[in-house]
Scaffold this motif. Structure first.
Motif, mmCIF file in Angstrom:
data_model
loop_
_atom_site.group_PDB
_atom_site.id
_atom_site.type_symbol
_atom_site.label_atom_id
_atom_site.label_comp_id
_atom_site.label_asym_id
_atom_site.label_seq_id
_atom_site.Cartn_x
_atom_site.Cartn_y
_atom_site.Cartn_z
ATOM 1 N N ILE A 182 0.745 -1.080 -0.003
ATOM 2 C CA ILE A 182 -0.029 -0.387 -0.065
ATOM 3 C C ILE A 182 1.624 1.053 0.133
ATOM 4 O O ILE A 182 1.669 1.398 0.996
ATOM 5 C CB ILE A 182 -0.606 -0.115 1.505
ATOM 6 N N CYS A 199 -8.966 -0.435 8.755
ATOM 7 C CA CYS A 199 -8.194 -1.469 8.844
ATOM 8 C C CYS A 199 -8.318 -2.926 9.492
ATOM 9 O O CYS A 199 -8.207 -3.150 11.002
ATOM 10 C CB CYS A 199 -6.523 -1.140 9.410
ATOM 11 N N PRO A 200 -8.558 -3.730 8.756
ATOM 12 C CA PRO A 200 -9.192 -5.120 9.340
ATOM 13 C C PRO A 200 -7.921 -5.544 10.991
ATOM 14 O O PRO A 200 -7.950 -6.335 11.541
ATOM 15 C CB PRO A 200 -9.214 -6.381 8.774
ATOM 16 N N VAL A 205 -2.701 2.795 10.106
ATOM 17 C CA VAL A 205 -2.603 3.115 8.462
ATOM 18 C C VAL A 205 -2.023 4.728 8.707
ATOM 19 O O VAL A 205 -0.754 4.590 8.682
ATOM 20 C CB VAL A 205 -3.288 2.578 7.964
ATOM 21 N N CYS A 219 0.267 -6.192 7.755
ATOM 22 C CA CYS A 219 -0.721 -5.767 6.639
ATOM 23 C C CYS A 219 -1.127 -6.737 5.059
ATOM 24 O O CYS A 219 -0.374 -6.820 4.596
ATOM 25 C CB CYS A 219 0.510 -4.375 5.357
ATOM 26 N N ILE A 220 -2.369 -7.423 5.047
ATOM 27 C CA ILE A 220 -2.601 -8.556 4.531
ATOM 28 C C ILE A 220 -2.795 -7.698 3.059
ATOM 29 O O ILE A 220 -3.870 -8.893 2.252
ATOM 30 C CB ILE A 220 -3.814 -8.607 5.234
ATOM 31 N N LEU A 221 -2.724 -6.555 2.653
ATOM 32 C CA LEU A 221 -3.440 -5.652 0.973
ATOM 33 C C LEU A 221 -4.725 -6.264 0.640
ATOM 34 O O LEU A 221 -5.074 -6.205 -0.267
ATOM 35 C CB LEU A 221 -2.242 -6.648 0.331
ATOM 36 N N CYS A 222 -5.711 -5.770 1.846
ATOM 37 C CA CYS A 222 -7.006 -5.790 1.565
ATOM 38 C C CYS A 222 -7.477 -4.860 0.985
ATOM 39 O O CYS A 222 -8.716 -5.161 0.350
ATOM 40 C CB CYS A 222 -8.103 -6.010 3.035
ATOM 41 N N GLY A 223 -6.695 -3.801 0.902
ATOM 42 C CA GLY A 223 -7.038 -2.597 0.232
ATOM 43 C C GLY A 223 -8.636 -2.274 0.956
ATOM 44 O O GLY A 223 -8.836 -0.944 0.394
ATOM 45 N N GLU A 224 -9.442 -2.219 2.110
ATOM 46 C CA GLU A 224 -10.018 -1.297 3.314
ATOM 47 C C GLU A 224 -9.852 -0.008 3.422
ATOM 48 O O GLU A 224 -10.018 1.236 3.089
ATOM 49 C CB GLU A 224 -10.357 -2.108 4.333
ATOM 50 N N CYS A 225 -8.492 0.682 3.444
ATOM 51 C CA CYS A 225 -7.380 1.823 3.548
ATOM 52 C C CYS A 225 -7.656 2.380 2.172
ATOM 53 O O CYS A 225 -8.327 3.172 3.067
ATOM 54 C CB CYS A 225 -5.759 1.641 4.235
HETATM 55 S S1 SF4 Z 1 -4.847 -2.633 3.138
HETATM 56 FE FE1 SF4 Z 1 -5.595 -3.595 4.936
HETATM 57 S S2 SF4 Z 1 -4.091 -4.671 6.333
HETATM 58 FE FE2 SF4 Z 1 -3.348 -3.548 5.257
HETATM 59 S S3 SF4 Z 1 -2.433 -1.498 6.314
HETATM 60 FE FE3 SF4 Z 1 -4.648 -0.550 5.031
HETATM 61 S S4 SF4 Z 1 -6.553 -2.049 5.569
HETATM 62 FE FE4 SF4 Z 1 -4.647 -2.219 7.167
#
Ligand code: SF4
Ligand code: SF4
Ligand code: SF4
Length: 241
Positions: A182, A199-200, A205, A219-225
């Protein structure tokens, strides 16, 4: 749209868990080690480590069945967790498990071969009713921990796979290999805190991104942020170091 797709993928993985269970099993790894063979689960763990060199812990956000369970658990308990004490617990469990695997291979006289379908000869993990006991036990542990501890609580507290990915991620970063991250334009950030709230993995962040990218193995790269930043500060990118 991205988060919907992600949750659907996690749901599919979760529904397939009775089929795939053994390939995530720490017990199957020990059983294989005692026979001197690398089982399907051990091979998968190593593959996750190698994948993490390039893709970090994207597996956790996009494909892991237990990650699916943890994600849906957020609907009940979405409290952020204290990551450090849980990490101590997780790595302690990992250390004990790793010692058993090493001891198994030692007693068997080393790694003599591979057995990807060990204890999964029918290609399906839960292939007889009695095996549902293990299946439901694993589910119960993950559900209870997630509900009791908070956001992805079981992932933080007991996951034996995440240390493999952490090792892969850190090795890739140390070697300067371009990794999916990210990345950010910190100058546009208004410190609204939306990314922190979403962020899960309970990461801070809004401060982590200030050096141009989120560089932590959690960081699990979920993309929520990325998807909840009102100023479009964050995006996916590839970075070395
Ligand atoms: S990608 Fe997901 S885990 Fe990584 S910083 Fe963003 S919200 Fe958090
Ligand atoms: S931390 Fe472990 S259980 Fe959680 S999503 Fe990642 S691999 Fe799956
Ligand atoms: S959501 Fe965007 S603007 Fe708000 S703190 Fe995070 S990075 Fe900054």
């Amino acid at each position: 749209m991205r988060q919907k797709t992600r949750r659907i993928l996690l749901l599919v993985s979760l529904l397939l868990f009775p089929v795939t269970l053994n390939f995530f099993s720490p017990y199957v790894s020990i059983d294989g080690a005692m026979a001197g063979v690398a089982s399907g689960s051990l091979l998968l763990f190593v593959a996750l480590a190698v994948g993490a060199v390039f893709f970090g812990r994207a597996w956790c956000a996009w494909a892991c069945p237990m990650g699916g369970l943890a994600e849906y658990g957020r609907a009940v308990n979405d409290r952020p967790v204290k990551r450090k004490p849980l990490a101590v617990l997780r790595y302690s469990i990992f250390g004990v498990w790793g010692a058993f695997v090493a001891l198994g291979f030692l007693m068997a006289g080393g790694v003599k071969g591979f057995d990807p379908l060990r204890l999964t000869e029918n290609l399906v993990s839960v292939d007889e009713p009695v095996k549902y006991i293990t299946y439901y036990l694993v589910l119960a542990v993950f559900v209870v921990l997630t509900l009791a501890v908070g956001r992805r609580g079981a992932c933080h507290a007991i996951c034996w796979m995440s240390p493999f990915m952490a090792v892969g991620y850190v090795a890739g970063r140390w070697l300067g290999i371009p990794q999916l991250r990210i990345v950010s334009e910190p100058g546009k950030c208004t410190d609204c805190g939306s990314c922190d709230r979403r962020c899960p993995m309970s990461l801070p962040v809004s401060s982590l991104h200030k050096r141009g990218a989120v560089r932590v193995s959690d960081c699990i790269l979920c993309g929520e942020c990325v998807d909840h930043c009102p100023k479009k500060v964050l995006r996916y990118g590839v970075r070395g170091r």
